[in-house]
Design an enzyme around this catalytic site. Structure first.
Site, PDB file in Angstrom:
ATOM      1  N   ARG A   1       1.021  -1.512  -0.023  1.00  0.00           N
ATOM      2  CA  ARG A   1      -0.062   0.139  -0.383  1.00  0.00           C
ATOM      3  C   ARG A   1       0.757   1.164  -0.398  1.00  0.00           C
ATOM      4  NH1 ARG A   1      -4.912   1.234   0.500  1.00  0.00           N
ATOM      5  NH2 ARG A   1      -4.096   3.700   1.553  1.00  0.00           N
TER       6      ARG A   1
ATOM      7  N   CYS B   1      -7.371  -4.016   2.008  1.00  0.00           N
ATOM      8  CA  CYS B   1      -6.082  -3.878   2.694  1.00  0.00           C
ATOM      9  C   CYS B   1      -6.789  -4.417   4.225  1.00  0.00           C
ATOM     10  CB  CYS B   1      -5.725  -3.145   3.458  1.00  0.00           C
ATOM     11  SG  CYS B   1      -4.689  -3.255   5.008  1.00  0.00           S
TER      12      CYS B   1
ATOM     13  N   ARG C   1      -8.733   1.372   3.483  1.00  0.00           N
ATOM     14  CA  ARG C   1      -8.209   3.003   3.467  1.00  0.00           C
ATOM     15  C   ARG C   1      -7.881   3.710   2.829  1.00  0.00           C
ATOM     16  NH1 ARG C   1      -2.242  -0.699   5.677  1.00  0.00           N
ATOM     17  NH2 ARG C   1      -1.309   1.666   5.568  1.00  0.00           N
TER      18      ARG C   1
ATOM     19  N   ILE D   1      -7.706   4.524  14.830  1.00  0.00           N
ATOM     20  CA  ILE D   1      -7.435   4.573  14.094  1.00  0.00           C
ATOM     21  C   ILE D   1      -8.029   3.774  12.499  1.00  0.00           C
ATOM     22  CG2 ILE D   1      -4.907   5.207  12.051  1.00  0.00           C
ATOM     23  CD1 ILE D   1      -3.667   6.680  14.296  1.00  0.00           C
TER      24      ILE D   1
HETATM   25  C1  UD1 Z   1       1.182   4.739   7.453  1.00  0.00           C
HETATM   26  C2  UD1 Z   1       1.827   3.701   8.201  1.00  0.00           C
HETATM   27  C3  UD1 Z   1       1.089   2.911   8.990  1.00  0.00           C
HETATM   28  C4  UD1 Z   1       0.111   3.204  10.103  1.00  0.00           C
HETATM   29  C5  UD1 Z   1      -0.396   5.015   9.723  1.00  0.00           C
HETATM   30  C6  UD1 Z   1      -1.112   5.388  10.793  1.00  0.00           C
HETATM   31  C7  UD1 Z   1       3.608   4.080   6.647  1.00  0.00           C
HETATM   32  C8  UD1 Z   1       4.265   2.768   5.546  1.00  0.00           C
HETATM   33  N1  UD1 Z   1       2.892   3.473   7.129  1.00  0.00           N
HETATM   34  O1  UD1 Z   1       0.452   4.857   6.734  1.00  0.00           O
HETATM   35  O2  UD1 Z   1       2.358   1.609   9.037  1.00  0.00           O
HETATM   36  O3  UD1 Z   1      -0.452   1.913  10.453  1.00  0.00           O
HETATM   37  O4  UD1 Z   1       0.013   5.046   9.181  1.00  0.00           O
HETATM   38  O5  UD1 Z   1      -0.202   5.296  11.841  1.00  0.00           O
HETATM   39  O6  UD1 Z   1       3.826   5.119   7.022  1.00  0.00           O
HETATM   40  N2  UD1 Z   1      -6.761   7.719   5.727  1.00  0.00           N
HETATM   41  C9  UD1 Z   1      -8.558   8.805   4.945  1.00  0.00           C
HETATM   42  N3  UD1 Z   1      -7.644   9.269   3.771  1.00  0.00           N
HETATM   43  C10 UD1 Z   1      -6.935   9.102   3.261  1.00  0.00           C
HETATM   44  C11 UD1 Z   1      -5.782   8.390   3.882  1.00  0.00           C
HETATM   45  C12 UD1 Z   1      -6.353   7.810   4.996  1.00  0.00           C
HETATM   46  O7  UD1 Z   1      -9.125   8.540   5.905  1.00  0.00           O
HETATM   47  O8  UD1 Z   1      -6.473   9.140   1.952  1.00  0.00           O
HETATM   48  C13 UD1 Z   1      -7.511   7.517   7.327  1.00  0.00           C
HETATM   49  C14 UD1 Z   1      -7.571   5.958   7.258  1.00  0.00           C
HETATM   50  O9  UD1 Z   1      -8.000   5.036   6.623  1.00  0.00           O
HETATM   51  C15 UD1 Z   1      -6.967   6.218   8.627  1.00  0.00           C
HETATM   52  C16 UD1 Z   1      -5.878   7.064   8.755  1.00  0.00           C
HETATM   53  O10 UD1 Z   1      -6.723   8.104   7.846  1.00  0.00           O
HETATM   54  O11 UD1 Z   1      -7.963   5.833   9.719  1.00  0.00           O
HETATM   55  C17 UD1 Z   1      -4.926   7.463   8.919  1.00  0.00           C
HETATM   56  O12 UD1 Z   1      -4.543   6.803   7.969  1.00  0.00           O
HETATM   57  P1  UD1 Z   1      -2.670   7.261   7.322  1.00  0.00           P
HETATM   58  O13 UD1 Z   1      -2.120   7.612   8.249  1.00  0.00           O
HETATM   59  O14 UD1 Z   1      -3.219   7.568   5.857  1.00  0.00           O
HETATM   60  O15 UD1 Z   1      -2.383   5.354   7.082  1.00  0.00           O
HETATM   61  P2  UD1 Z   1      -0.639   5.556   5.910  1.00  0.00           P
HETATM   62  O16 UD1 Z   1      -0.061   6.703   5.870  1.00  0.00           O
HETATM   63  O17 UD1 Z   1      -1.872   4.557   4.403  1.00  0.00           O
END
Ligand code: UD1
Length: 420
Positions: free
Chosen positions: A92, A116, A121, A329
């Site tokens: 991802r 996922c 996500r 989260i």
């Molecule tokens: C990163 C980490 C992962 C960790 C996560 C949360 C990396 C490579 N991975 O993943 O290990 O578990 O942070 O700390 O750094 N969300 C939205 N819209 C978006 C993007 C995210 O709603 O466009 C939500 C997600 O579903 C989740 C929350 O925001 O509920 C946090 O996700 P995010 O911080 O984006 O996770 P990643 O960056 O993918």
């Protein structure tokens, strides 16, 4: 496919050195797309995910060499703007090439990573952020397609339903460093890995302020150059090893850690009854008294990290008292619960909550890893359990833990790999 077999019951003792952070190295490798100059990245862990990112960079036209934890990225042919499904679907985090491709080429086509196991996500915040820089973005045949004649600095609020997003903040920073004018990201992710990426971009010539806080300001520059950077220690690997000490009633010195990045975990472990002694860049972890159940709510940094929730649940499964876990989260990130129950853990699920009643002991069982951190949770449970635990699908573990068997064996654990 391999499985990991553990004979539990050994009190782990000795020293373990933590590797570079997976979640730092992936976006930092992606950031090398922003220049044709050579970039040298040190303390890069040899993981399945880092190898996937090497493949993605090569498919986009970079030359990547890896030797003894040091990666050198140089330019080969011209940069390709399409990151295809075959590679992106295996990881991802590959979405983090979107920002640098757009920043550099003003166009990018990156396969949508898809669902996922730890929950939905979405990528709406990534899209919102790069639109605020003036890019046209749409989803077409499973790809995020982004393009702009010119990127212009923008002011945006990047908070979502679950708070800030790590990789969306990374993507916007990487696109904005080469945009004209000033970008302000409000509700930016404050995770240490985001700050580490910003430090690397600054070494490349970017103008960034406020990284590590919820408001990041970026003044676009015309051009970035090569840089050398050492990746910060992996706080999740460090946390997992701290729990390995406590769950086996052991005494481990965890070396190459940054205390500041582990505040929420250290606080909860001390509340539970652990003795954590800080010296230089190391933490010595053992029990101060009988551990007790605690209440854990996963939150964006500096709150309790979602990537430690599963491992913490293993520990709380074998300490007296009740523990309450709440996932703020990823509210559905509880795939490990059913596997822990197979080992005798008493856990009730209720929406985004899990209630754990500590048992005297767990017993070894065949279990299945469902994702990276769930695998680490099962390894910890296996180390503590009576008898033999075999964990299948351990390729998940290889995504994020460098040499974990060897590191645990050096601490005295009886752990080995078998063919399934
Ligand atoms: C990163 C980490 C992962 C960790 C996560 C949360 C990396 C490579 N991975 O993943 O290990 O578990 O942070 O700390 O750094 N969300 C939205 N819209 C978006 C993007 C995210 O709603 O466009 C939500 C997600 O579903 C989740 C929350 O925001 O509920 C946090 O996700 P995010 O911080 O984006 O996770 P990643 O960056 O993918």
């Amino acid at each position: 496919m391999d499985k990991l077999v553990i004979e539990g019951g050994v009190k782990l003792k000795g020293e373990v050195v933590i590797s570079g952070a997976k979640n730092s190295v992936l976006p930092i490798l992606a950031a090398t797309l922003l220049t044709d100059d050579a970039c040298i990245i040190k303390s890069v862990p040899n993981l399945r995910d880092t190898n996937t990112m090497f493949k993605i960079l090569r498919s986009l036209g970079k030359v990547v060499e890896y030797d003894g934890g040091v990666v050198t990225v140089t330019s080969g042919k011209s940069i390709n703007y399409i990151a295809d499904y075959k590679l992106v679907s295996t990881m991802r985090a590959s979405i983090c090439v979107l920002g640098p491709l757009l920043g550099r080429l003003k166009k990018a086509k990156v396969s949508l990573p898809g669902g996922c196991i730890i929950g939905d996500r979405p990528v709406d915040l990534h899209i919102k952020g790069i639109r605020a820089l003036g890019a046209d973005v749409h989803i077409e045949s499973g790809y995020v397609v982004a393009g702009a004649k010119k990127l212009k600095g923008g002011h945006m609020y990047l908070g979502g339903v679950y708070g800030s997003s790590v990789l969306a903040t990374d993507n916007v920073m990487m696109a904005a460093v080469l945009a004209s004018g000033k970008t302000v990201i409000e509700s930016a992710a404050c995770e240490p890995e985001v700050a580490d990426l910003a430090e690397f971009l600054i070494k490349m010539g970017a103008k960034i302020k406020g990284h590590g806080t919820p408001i990041i300001e970026i003044d676009g520059v015309k051009h970035l150059h090569g840089a050398t950077h050492t990746i910060i220690p992996d706080r999740i690997e460090a946390g997992t090893m701290m729990l390995a000490s406590l769950i086996t009633d052991g005494d481990i010195l965890v070396k190459n850690v940054c205390f500041r990045h582990l505040g929420a975990l250290i606080d909860k472990l001390e509340e539970s009854g652990a003795a954590i002694i800080k010296t230089d860049n190391s933490l010595r972890v053992r029990k101060r008294k009988q551990l007790r159940g605690v209440t854990i709510t996963t939150l964006p940094y500096p709150g309790f990290e979602t990537d430690m929730q599963a491992q913490m649940m293993s520990l709380m499964s074998v300490v007296p008292g009740t523990s309450l876990f709440t996932g703020r989260i990823y509210p559905d990130r509880f795939m490990h619960v059913a596997e822990l129950r197979r080992m005798g853990a008493q856990i009730q699920r209720e929406g985004p909550h899990a209630i754990v009643e500590g048992e005297k002991y767990l017993s070894g069982a065949p279990v299945m890893a469902s994702d990276l951190r769930a695998s680490a949770c099962l390894v910890l449970a296996g180390l503590a359990a009576r008898g033999k635990t075999s964990i299948s699908r351990i390729y998940h573990l290889e995504r994020g833990y460098e040499n974990i068997e060897e590191k645990l064996q050096n601490l005295g654990a009886r752990v080995w790999r078998e063919k399934e």
